[in-house]
Write a protein that holds these residues in place. Sequence first.
Motif, PDB file in Angstrom:
ATOM      1  N   ALA A 271       0.836  -1.207   0.000  1.00  0.00           N
ATOM      2  CA  ALA A 271       0.000   0.000   0.000  1.00  0.00           C
ATOM      3  C   ALA A 271       0.870   1.257   0.000  1.00  0.00           C
ATOM      4  O   ALA A 271       0.570   2.225  -0.715  1.00  0.00           O
ATOM      5  CB  ALA A 271      -0.925  -0.002   1.220  1.00  0.00           C
ATOM      6  N   GLU A 272       1.945   1.249   0.769  1.00  0.00           N
ATOM      7  CA  GLU A 272       2.797   2.434   0.846  1.00  0.00           C
ATOM      8  C   GLU A 272       3.566   2.660  -0.458  1.00  0.00           C
ATOM      9  O   GLU A 272       3.750   3.794  -0.885  1.00  0.00           O
ATOM     10  CB  GLU A 272       3.736   2.333   2.039  1.00  0.00           C
ATOM     11  N   VAL A 273       3.999   1.603  -1.101  1.00  0.00           N
ATOM     12  CA  VAL A 273       4.687   1.761  -2.383  1.00  0.00           C
ATOM     13  C   VAL A 273       3.692   2.198  -3.461  1.00  0.00           C
ATOM     14  O   VAL A 273       4.012   3.026  -4.308  1.00  0.00           O
ATOM     15  CB  VAL A 273       5.454   0.481  -2.776  1.00  0.00           C
ATOM     16  N   ALA A 274       2.482   1.680  -3.425  1.00  0.00           N
ATOM     17  CA  ALA A 274       1.449   2.131  -4.367  1.00  0.00           C
ATOM     18  C   ALA A 274       1.187   3.621  -4.182  1.00  0.00           C
ATOM     19  O   ALA A 274       1.043   4.361  -5.167  1.00  0.00           O
ATOM     20  CB  ALA A 274       0.164   1.327  -4.183  1.00  0.00           C
ATOM     21  N   ALA A 275       1.150   4.094  -2.943  1.00  0.00           N
ATOM     22  CA  ALA A 275       0.963   5.522  -2.666  1.00  0.00           C
ATOM     23  C   ALA A 275       2.164   6.325  -3.163  1.00  0.00           C
ATOM     24  O   ALA A 275       2.009   7.432  -3.702  1.00  0.00           O
ATOM     25  CB  ALA A 275       0.736   5.752  -1.174  1.00  0.00           C
ATOM     26  N   LEU A 276       3.354   5.781  -3.014  1.00  0.00           N
ATOM     27  CA  LEU A 276       4.566   6.437  -3.505  1.00  0.00           C
ATOM     28  C   LEU A 276       4.497   6.603  -5.023  1.00  0.00           C
ATOM     29  O   LEU A 276       4.845   7.657  -5.563  1.00  0.00           O
ATOM     30  CB  LEU A 276       5.794   5.612  -3.102  1.00  0.00           C
ATOM     31  N   LYS A 277       4.040   5.559  -5.713  1.00  0.00           N
ATOM     32  CA  LYS A 277       3.884   5.634  -7.170  1.00  0.00           C
ATOM     33  C   LYS A 277       2.908   6.731  -7.572  1.00  0.00           C
ATOM     34  O   LYS A 277       3.070   7.364  -8.608  1.00  0.00           O
ATOM     35  CB  LYS A 277       3.352   4.303  -7.734  1.00  0.00           C
ATOM     36  N   ALA A 278       1.880   6.949  -6.754  1.00  0.00           N
ATOM     37  CA  ALA A 278       0.834   7.933  -7.079  1.00  0.00           C
ATOM     38  C   ALA A 278       1.290   9.368  -6.846  1.00  0.00           C
ATOM     39  O   ALA A 278       0.639  10.300  -7.321  1.00  0.00           O
ATOM     40  CB  ALA A 278      -0.417   7.641  -6.257  1.00  0.00           C
ATOM     41  N   GLU A 279       2.398   9.558  -6.143  1.00  0.00           N
ATOM     42  CA  GLU A 279       2.913  10.909  -5.918  1.00  0.00           C
ATOM     43  C   GLU A 279       3.411  11.488  -7.231  1.00  0.00           C
ATOM     44  O   GLU A 279       3.858  10.753  -8.116  1.00  0.00           O
ATOM     45  CB  GLU A 279       4.062  10.889  -4.899  1.00  0.00           C
ATOM     46  N   PRO A 280       3.352  12.815  -7.387  1.00  0.00           N
ATOM     47  CA  PRO A 280       3.880  13.417  -8.616  1.00  0.00           C
ATOM     48  C   PRO A 280       5.404  13.325  -8.644  1.00  0.00           C
ATOM     49  O   PRO A 280       6.048  13.199  -7.613  1.00  0.00           O
ATOM     50  CB  PRO A 280       3.417  14.874  -8.513  1.00  0.00           C
ATOM     51  N   GLY A 281       5.953  13.379  -9.836  1.00  0.00           N
ATOM     52  CA  GLY A 281       7.408  13.387  -9.973  1.00  0.00           C
ATOM     53  C   GLY A 281       7.897  12.397 -10.996  1.00  0.00           C
ATOM     54  O   GLY A 281       7.129  11.743 -11.698  1.00  0.00           O
ATOM     55  N   LYS A 282       9.207  12.300 -11.039  1.00  0.00           N
ATOM     56  CA  LYS A 282       9.865  11.365 -11.950  1.00  0.00           C
ATOM     57  C   LYS A 282       9.718   9.944 -11.434  1.00  0.00           C
ATOM     58  O   LYS A 282       9.324   9.713 -10.295  1.00  0.00           O
ATOM     59  CB  LYS A 282      11.351  11.720 -12.062  1.00  0.00           C
ATOM     60  N   ASP A 283      10.098   8.984 -12.258  1.00  0.00           N
ATOM     61  CA  ASP A 283       9.967   7.565 -11.939  1.00  0.00           C
ATOM     62  C   ASP A 283      10.809   7.171 -10.722  1.00  0.00           C
ATOM     63  O   ASP A 283      11.649   7.932 -10.242  1.00  0.00           O
ATOM     64  CB  ASP A 283      10.373   6.721 -13.141  1.00  0.00           C
ATOM     65  N   ILE A 284      10.581   5.950 -10.272  1.00  0.00           N
ATOM     66  CA  ILE A 284      11.225   5.381  -9.084  1.00  0.00           C
ATOM     67  C   ILE A 284      12.116   4.232  -9.540  1.00  0.00           C
ATOM     68  O   ILE A 284      11.682   3.380 -10.326  1.00  0.00           O
ATOM     69  CB  ILE A 284      10.156   4.859  -8.107  1.00  0.00           C
ATOM     70  N   LEU A 285      13.344   4.185  -9.043  1.00  0.00           N
ATOM     71  CA  LEU A 285      14.262   3.102  -9.391  1.00  0.00           C
ATOM     72  C   LEU A 285      14.463   2.199  -8.184  1.00  0.00           C
ATOM     73  O   LEU A 285      14.957   2.639  -7.143  1.00  0.00           O
ATOM     74  CB  LEU A 285      15.618   3.644  -9.843  1.00  0.00           C
ATOM     75  N   LEU A 286      14.067   0.943  -8.326  1.00  0.00           N
ATOM     76  CA  LEU A 286      14.327  -0.095  -7.340  1.00  0.00           C
ATOM     77  C   LEU A 286      15.587  -0.804  -7.801  1.00  0.00           C
ATOM     78  O   LEU A 286      15.631  -1.358  -8.903  1.00  0.00           O
ATOM     79  CB  LEU A 286      13.146  -1.075  -7.281  1.00  0.00           C
ATOM     80  N   THR A 287      16.608  -0.787  -6.950  1.00  0.00           N
ATOM     81  CA  THR A 287      17.884  -1.361  -7.339  1.00  0.00           C
ATOM     82  C   THR A 287      18.125  -2.660  -6.597  1.00  0.00           C
ATOM     83  O   THR A 287      18.027  -2.705  -5.371  1.00  0.00           O
ATOM     84  CB  THR A 287      19.034  -0.379  -7.022  1.00  0.00           C
ATOM     85  N   GLY A 288      18.467  -3.696  -7.362  1.00  0.00           N
ATOM     86  CA  GLY A 288      18.870  -4.966  -6.781  1.00  0.00           C
ATOM     87  C   GLY A 288      17.822  -5.594  -5.895  1.00  0.00           C
ATOM     88  O   GLY A 288      16.637  -5.294  -5.975  1.00  0.00           O
ATOM     89  N   GLY A 289      18.280  -6.473  -5.049  1.00  0.00           N
ATOM     90  CA  GLY A 289      17.410  -7.122  -4.096  1.00  0.00           C
ATOM     91  C   GLY A 289      16.502  -8.164  -4.703  1.00  0.00           C
ATOM     92  O   GLY A 289      16.391  -8.280  -5.917  1.00  0.00           O
ATOM     93  N   THR A 290      15.857  -8.920  -3.837  1.00  0.00           N
ATOM     94  CA  THR A 290      14.947  -9.946  -4.305  1.00  0.00           C
ATOM     95  C   THR A 290      13.623  -9.917  -3.553  1.00  0.00           C
ATOM     96  O   THR A 290      12.572 -10.077  -4.157  1.00  0.00           O
ATOM     97  CB  THR A 290      15.583 -11.345  -4.225  1.00  0.00           C
ATOM     98  N   GLU A 291      13.657  -9.712  -2.253  1.00  0.00           N
ATOM     99  CA  GLU A 291      12.418  -9.780  -1.468  1.00  0.00           C
ATOM    100  C   GLU A 291      11.424  -8.699  -1.876  1.00  0.00           C
ATOM    101  O   GLU A 291      10.291  -8.991  -2.240  1.00  0.00           O
ATOM    102  CB  GLU A 291      12.722  -9.691   0.029  1.00  0.00           C
ATOM    103  N   LEU A 292      11.830  -7.437  -1.794  1.00  0.00           N
ATOM    104  CA  LEU A 292      10.926  -6.347  -2.139  1.00  0.00           C
ATOM    105  C   LEU A 292      10.531  -6.422  -3.608  1.00  0.00           C
ATOM    106  O   LEU A 292       9.354  -6.298  -3.951  1.00  0.00           O
ATOM    107  CB  LEU A 292      11.558  -4.987  -1.819  1.00  0.00           C
ATOM    108  N   ALA A 293      11.491  -6.656  -4.471  1.00  0.00           N
ATOM    109  CA  ALA A 293      11.198  -6.745  -5.905  1.00  0.00           C
ATOM    110  C   ALA A 293      10.196  -7.854  -6.195  1.00  0.00           C
ATOM    111  O   ALA A 293       9.268  -7.673  -6.987  1.00  0.00           O
ATOM    112  CB  ALA A 293      12.482  -6.978  -6.696  1.00  0.00           C
ATOM    113  N   SER A 294      10.368  -8.992  -5.542  1.00  0.00           N
ATOM    114  CA  SER A 294       9.457 -10.111  -5.759  1.00  0.00           C
ATOM    115  C   SER A 294       8.042  -9.782  -5.299  1.00  0.00           C
ATOM    116  O   SER A 294       7.066 -10.083  -5.983  1.00  0.00           O
ATOM    117  CB  SER A 294       9.968 -11.353  -5.024  1.00  0.00           C
ATOM    118  N   HIS A 295       7.924  -9.160  -4.137  1.00  0.00           N
ATOM    119  CA  HIS A 295       6.597  -8.793  -3.627  1.00  0.00           C
ATOM    120  C   HIS A 295       5.930  -7.755  -4.524  1.00  0.00           C
ATOM    121  O   HIS A 295       4.730  -7.849  -4.812  1.00  0.00           O
ATOM    122  CB  HIS A 295       6.689  -8.282  -2.189  1.00  0.00           C
ATOM    123  N   LEU A 296       6.693  -6.759  -4.948  1.00  0.00           N
ATOM    124  CA  LEU A 296       6.132  -5.725  -5.827  1.00  0.00           C
ATOM    125  C   LEU A 296       5.729  -6.312  -7.176  1.00  0.00           C
ATOM    126  O   LEU A 296       4.682  -5.963  -7.722  1.00  0.00           O
ATOM    127  CB  LEU A 296       7.122  -4.579  -6.010  1.00  0.00           C
TER     128      LEU A 296
END
Length: 187
Positions: A108-133
């Motif tokens: 829910a918090e990452v979805a809200a982050l996506k809805a904020e105005p601005g440039k894109d978001i870069l998720l770097t590396g990792g597996t747990e967060l990337a997999s859940h998203l």
Amino acid sequence: MRRIVHLVHTSVDGFIEGPAGEFDWPVMGPELSAYVDEVDRGIGTFLYGRVVWQMMASFWPNAEEISDSPHVRKFAPRWRAMPKVVVSRTLPQPGDTAVRVLRGDALAEVAALKAEPGKDILLTGGTELASHLAAAGLLDEWVVAVHPLVLGGGRRLFTQQKERTPLRLVESRTVDGQVVVSRFAAS
């Protein structure tokens, strides 16, 4: 709405770190560095899970003292200046005011982050967060750099995928004569 782009380095056998947690194997040659710079141009926020954040926070604040790599020297000031968001229920608040920690419902918090105005978001590396998203349909683009080695074990690229996720190949190219970078978009 902002997009989330996941940039990750992997071995040919699909591991993002070696059996002992090692991440000393990706080679940032000049072409791969330029490619990452190209991806970074559209980015306004860096997003991390706790494990990758701790690795980044231990290196990038003083990176130029640790490495004389041209990529490191070019990227370090950008990293320090960029707003950063870390998803973690256990991480103490970092002293850096450019860092925001999301402690609640990550999706829910990452979805809200996506809805904020601005440039894109870069998720770097990792597996747990990337997999859940990815499983929640919150990743919009994957940039996967496949390095020419077999690690034989370690942490897999995606661990939480329970269903197929069709993607669309946007581009694929070889950089520095050895690394294959492929860019995929959500279908």
